[in-house]
Motif scaffolding. Structure first.
Motif, PDB file in Angstrom:
ATOM      1  N   ALA A 118       0.863  -1.187   0.000  1.00 41.27           N
ATOM      2  CA  ALA A 118       0.000   0.000   0.000  1.00 41.27           C
ATOM      3  C   ALA A 118       0.896   1.233   0.000  1.00 41.27           C
ATOM      4  CB  ALA A 118      -0.915   0.007   1.222  1.00 41.27           C
ATOM      5  N   ILE A 119       0.448   2.271  -0.684  1.00 41.40           N
ATOM      6  CA  ILE A 119       1.239   3.495  -0.810  1.00 41.40           C
ATOM      7  C   ILE A 119       0.620   4.576   0.069  1.00 41.40           C
ATOM      8  CG2 ILE A 119       2.065   5.276  -2.395  1.00 41.40           C
ATOM      9  CD1 ILE A 119       1.941   3.193  -4.628  1.00 41.40           C
ATOM     10  N   LEU A 120       1.435   5.117   0.975  1.00 42.67           N
ATOM     11  CA  LEU A 120       1.014   6.169   1.902  1.00 42.67           C
ATOM     12  C   LEU A 120       1.736   7.459   1.526  1.00 42.67           C
ATOM     13  CD1 LEU A 120       1.338   4.189   5.278  1.00 42.67           C
ATOM     14  CD2 LEU A 120      -0.632   4.283   3.722  1.00 42.67           C
ATOM     15  N   VAL A 121       0.990   8.527   1.307  1.00 42.31           N
ATOM     16  CA  VAL A 121       1.567   9.769   0.786  1.00 42.31           C
ATOM     17  C   VAL A 121       1.099  10.952   1.612  1.00 42.31           C
ATOM     18  CG1 VAL A 121       1.665  11.335  -1.202  1.00 42.31           C
ATOM     19  CG2 VAL A 121       1.729   8.859  -1.564  1.00 42.31           C
ATOM     20  N   HIS A 122       2.049  11.798   1.987  1.00 42.71           N
ATOM     21  CA  HIS A 122       1.708  13.063   2.650  1.00 42.71           C
ATOM     22  C   HIS A 122       1.259  14.061   1.582  1.00 42.71           C
ATOM     23  CE1 HIS A 122       2.093  16.766   4.966  1.00 42.71           C
ATOM     24  NE2 HIS A 122       2.122  16.018   6.058  1.00 42.71           N
ATOM     25  N   PRO A 123       0.225  14.871   1.853  1.00 41.62           N
ATOM     26  CA  PRO A 123      -0.314  15.760   0.816  1.00 41.62           C
ATOM     27  C   PRO A 123       0.568  16.937   0.432  1.00 41.62           C
ATOM     28  CG  PRO A 123      -1.456  16.110   2.900  1.00 41.62           C
ATOM     29  CD  PRO A 123      -0.599  14.895   3.082  1.00 41.62           C
ATOM     30  N   VAL A 162       2.315  12.141  -7.532  1.00 43.21           N
ATOM     31  CA  VAL A 162       2.666  11.182  -6.480  1.00 43.21           C
ATOM     32  C   VAL A 162       1.421  10.834  -5.663  1.00 43.21           C
ATOM     33  CG1 VAL A 162       4.027  10.843  -4.377  1.00 43.21           C
ATOM     34  CG2 VAL A 162       5.065  11.931  -6.382  1.00 43.21           C
ATOM     35  N   ALA A 163       0.687  11.862  -5.246  1.00 41.67           N
ATOM     36  CA  ALA A 163      -0.524  11.636  -4.455  1.00 41.67           C
ATOM     37  C   ALA A 163      -1.551  10.813  -5.210  1.00 41.67           C
ATOM     38  CB  ALA A 163      -1.123  12.977  -4.038  1.00 41.67           C
ATOM     39  N   ALA A 164      -1.576  10.931  -6.536  1.00 44.20           N
ATOM     40  CA  ALA A 164      -2.554  10.198  -7.343  1.00 44.20           C
ATOM     41  C   ALA A 164      -2.356   8.687  -7.258  1.00 44.20           C
ATOM     42  CB  ALA A 164      -2.470  10.653  -8.799  1.00 44.20           C
ATOM     43  N   GLN A 165      -1.165   8.247  -6.889  1.00 46.35           N
ATOM     44  CA  GLN A 165      -0.884   6.811  -6.797  1.00 46.35           C
ATOM     45  C   GLN A 165      -1.157   6.241  -5.403  1.00 46.35           C
ATOM     46  OE1 GLN A 165       2.929   5.626  -8.656  1.00 46.35           O
ATOM     47  NE2 GLN A 165       3.112   7.736  -9.389  1.00 46.35           N
ATOM     48  N   ALA A 166      -1.554   7.087  -4.478  1.00 44.70           N
ATOM     49  CA  ALA A 166      -1.634   6.682  -3.076  1.00 44.70           C
ATOM     50  C   ALA A 166      -2.897   5.874  -2.785  1.00 44.70           C
ATOM     51  CB  ALA A 166      -1.598   7.913  -2.176  1.00 44.70           C
ATOM     52  N   ASP A 167      -2.742   4.938  -1.857  1.00 43.69           N
ATOM     53  CA  ASP A 167      -3.903   4.298  -1.246  1.00 43.69           C
ATOM     54  C   ASP A 167      -4.471   5.189  -0.150  1.00 43.69           C
ATOM     55  OD1 ASP A 167      -3.970   1.406  -2.410  1.00 43.69           O
ATOM     56  OD2 ASP A 167      -1.866   1.779  -1.934  1.00 43.69           O
ATOM     57  N   VAL A 168      -3.590   5.936   0.522  1.00 44.98           N
ATOM     58  CA  VAL A 168      -4.010   6.888   1.543  1.00 44.98           C
ATOM     59  C   VAL A 168      -3.163   8.147   1.396  1.00 44.98           C
ATOM     60  CG1 VAL A 168      -4.175   7.386   4.009  1.00 44.98           C
ATOM     61  CG2 VAL A 168      -4.728   5.101   3.174  1.00 44.98           C
ATOM     62  N   VAL A 169      -3.820   9.302   1.359  1.00 44.18           N
ATOM     63  CA  VAL A 169      -3.142  10.603   1.439  1.00 44.18           C
ATOM     64  C   VAL A 169      -3.551  11.216   2.767  1.00 44.18           C
ATOM     65  CG1 VAL A 169      -2.866  12.890   0.423  1.00 44.18           C
ATOM     66  CG2 VAL A 169      -3.210  10.898  -1.063  1.00 44.18           C
ATOM     67  N   LEU A 182      -4.860  -0.827   7.561  1.00 47.77           N
ATOM     68  CA  LEU A 182      -4.911  -1.551   6.289  1.00 47.77           C
ATOM     69  C   LEU A 182      -4.391  -2.979   6.453  1.00 47.77           C
ATOM     70  CD1 LEU A 182      -3.720   1.252   3.844  1.00 47.77           C
ATOM     71  CD2 LEU A 182      -6.051   0.524   4.326  1.00 47.77           C
ATOM     72  N   PRO A 183      -4.955  -3.929   5.719  1.00 47.42           N
ATOM     73  CA  PRO A 183      -4.600  -5.340   5.930  1.00 47.42           C
ATOM     74  C   PRO A 183      -3.252  -5.752   5.365  1.00 47.42           C
ATOM     75  CG  PRO A 183      -6.231  -5.130   4.168  1.00 47.42           C
ATOM     76  CD  PRO A 183      -6.094  -3.770   4.777  1.00 47.42           C
ATOM     77  N   TYR A 198       4.215  -1.232  14.594  1.00 50.46           N
ATOM     78  CA  TYR A 198       3.805  -2.377  13.786  1.00 50.46           C
ATOM     79  C   TYR A 198       5.041  -3.184  13.379  1.00 50.46           C
ATOM     80  CZ  TYR A 198       0.097   1.132  13.426  1.00 50.46           C
ATOM     81  OH  TYR A 198      -0.837   2.095  13.714  1.00 50.46           O
ATOM     82  N   PRO A 199       5.653  -3.869  14.338  1.00 54.16           N
ATOM     83  CA  PRO A 199       6.932  -4.541  14.071  1.00 54.16           C
ATOM     84  C   PRO A 199       6.842  -5.682  13.059  1.00 54.16           C
ATOM     85  CG  PRO A 199       6.072  -5.149  16.232  1.00 54.16           C
ATOM     86  CD  PRO A 199       5.230  -4.015  15.740  1.00 54.16           C
ATOM     87  N   ASP A 200       5.650  -6.186  12.808  1.00 53.59           N
ATOM     88  CA  ASP A 200       5.500  -7.286  11.849  1.00 53.59           C
ATOM     89  C   ASP A 200       5.262  -6.796  10.433  1.00 53.59           C
ATOM     90  OD1 ASP A 200       5.808  -9.119  13.919  1.00 53.59           O
ATOM     91  OD2 ASP A 200       3.660  -9.161  14.348  1.00 53.59           O
ATOM     92  N   LYS A 201       5.256  -5.484  10.244  1.00 53.70           N
ATOM     93  CA  LYS A 201       5.032  -4.925   8.910  1.00 53.70           C
ATOM     94  C   LYS A 201       6.326  -4.315   8.369  1.00 53.70           C
ATOM     95  CE  LYS A 201       0.081  -4.200   9.469  1.00 53.70           C
ATOM     96  NZ  LYS A 201      -1.091  -3.373   9.064  1.00 53.70           N
TER      97      LYS A 201
END
Length: 377
Positions: free
Chosen positions: A233-238, A244-251, A264-265, A285-288
């Protein structure tokens, strides 16, 4: 002490939409070995207790400072959380590990407290790229617009605003103003402003500053990295460019991105913001797996490599000296602080679930009455 030269976007008020290049500097703190770091951290713990002080740290500063803030009952957060915490905490001294506008905001909201910083020369490209005199002229040229400024600005720029916002609440506040029929004058980050404009449909006139960290994320290289990690998953600051933001799963803001990583799973994330945030994400989230998004593509130069040079000026030894000797104390001109406090408190009241009148009246007594029933957050 080593110095690093830093280039940043310097908008020209008289040349709408055009930017020159400004140049500033950042100090590089000397590295401590492990034994020195442990001794310094232990000394800081004692000084915090002795000086009735609390450490407030941003997600982008060194991980050891973040850990120390948590361990000693302080705060690690985004700029909105830092502002709330400092105003509400009972300590008589706040040590703000971040950049200068964060220390100024703490002093504005808590004028009775002593506010110290590890290095009060730690600046911000957005702050530097929005000088108060030029911004004031920009506002004067558009008197029909409600002035909304991002927190990454000087106290003098905030004093000229109707609203101050952070990335956590900026979109909601602009949507509220838009629903009230207001036209917006926005400063200083053009990418964040454009993102909010796309999301809200608001009529927004944008100052053309940028964050030197987020402006360097590259859309093509991000797309290539996503192909290498198709489950990520792609996380992007606005504050990042639109492509770049257009590719994000979350902005979202730093806190919103951290929360998304837990919600997110998926187990792998590509993160387009300052790499300082990865410390918190990996701790929670040490397992991620968290991968920094690319900042330099073919023929590109890397000004920051996703690490703010001014956030990097915060150090353990800086905190120790500030507490021992009272160095880097933040002061704000009382008249500027009084004017800047109104739009900051308006944001805090809004964030707490209240809706305040859209425009400042210009009458200090009248505007102060807006907040007589509210605390500092």
């Amino acid at each position: 002490m080593q110095l690093k030269s830093v280039q940043y976007d310097k908008p020209h008020f008289s040349l709408a939409g055009q930017c020159g290049i400004g140049e500033a500097w950042a100090r590089i703190p000397p590295e401590l070995d492990r034994a020195q770091r442990l001794r310094t951290a232990e000394r800081i713990r004692a000084l915090l207790h002795e000086r009735d002080a609390v450490l407030v740290a941003h997600y982008y500063v060194d991980g050891e400072l973040q850990d120390l803030a948590r361990e000693t009952g302080g705060c690690v957060g985004d700029s909105l959380e830092m502002a709330r915490f400092g105003a509400q905490h009972q300590a008589s001294t706040l040590v703000v590990a971040g950049v200068r506008f964060m220390g100024e905001t703490a002093k504005i909201l808590s004028p009775e407290k002593r506010v110290l910083m590890p290095d009060d020369d730690a600046s911000c490209s957005l702050d530097l790229g929005c000088p108060a005199d030029e911004f004031s002229a920009f506002c004067d040229a558009h008197p029909d617009r409600t002035v909304v400024v991002y927190a990454n600005t000087s106290a003098a720029v905030k004093a000229r605003a109707d609203w101050v916002v952070t990335s956590s609440v900026g979109q909601d506040i602009v949507a509220h103003l838009h629903a009230c029929g207001e036209k917006i004058l926005w400063a200083p980050d053009r990418h964040l402003g454009a993102h909010i404009q796309r999301q809200t449909g608001a009529d927004m006139l944008l100052w053309h500053g940028s964050c030197l960290v987020h402006d360097e994320f590259k859309a093509d290289e991000l797309a290539a990295m996503a192909l290498e990690h198709p489950q990520a998953a792609i996380l992007v600051h606005p504050e990042s460019p639109a492509a770049v933001a257009a590719q994000a799963d979350v902005v979202g803001s730093t806190t919103q991105l951290i929360n998304a990583a837990g919600r997110l799973p998926t187990d792998t994330f590509i993160v387009a913001t300052d790499q300082g945030i990865l410390h918190d994400m990996r701790m929670r989230y040490p397992d991620k797996t968290f991968l920094p998004a690319p900042t330099a593509g073919q023929g590109a130069t890397c000004k920051s490599c996703a690490m703010c040079p001014w956030m990097a000026m915060n150090s353990l030894q800086g905190v120790e000296l500030a507490l021992e000797q009272g160095l880097c104390a933040i002061e704000v001109d009382p008249a500027i602080a009084q004017a800047a406090r109104r739009p900051i408190e308006r944001m805090l009241a809004f964030a707490a679930g209240h809706r305040q009148p859209v425009r400042a009246s210009g009458d200090l007594a009248r505007d102060a009455a807006l907040f007589q029933h509210f605390g500092p957050a």
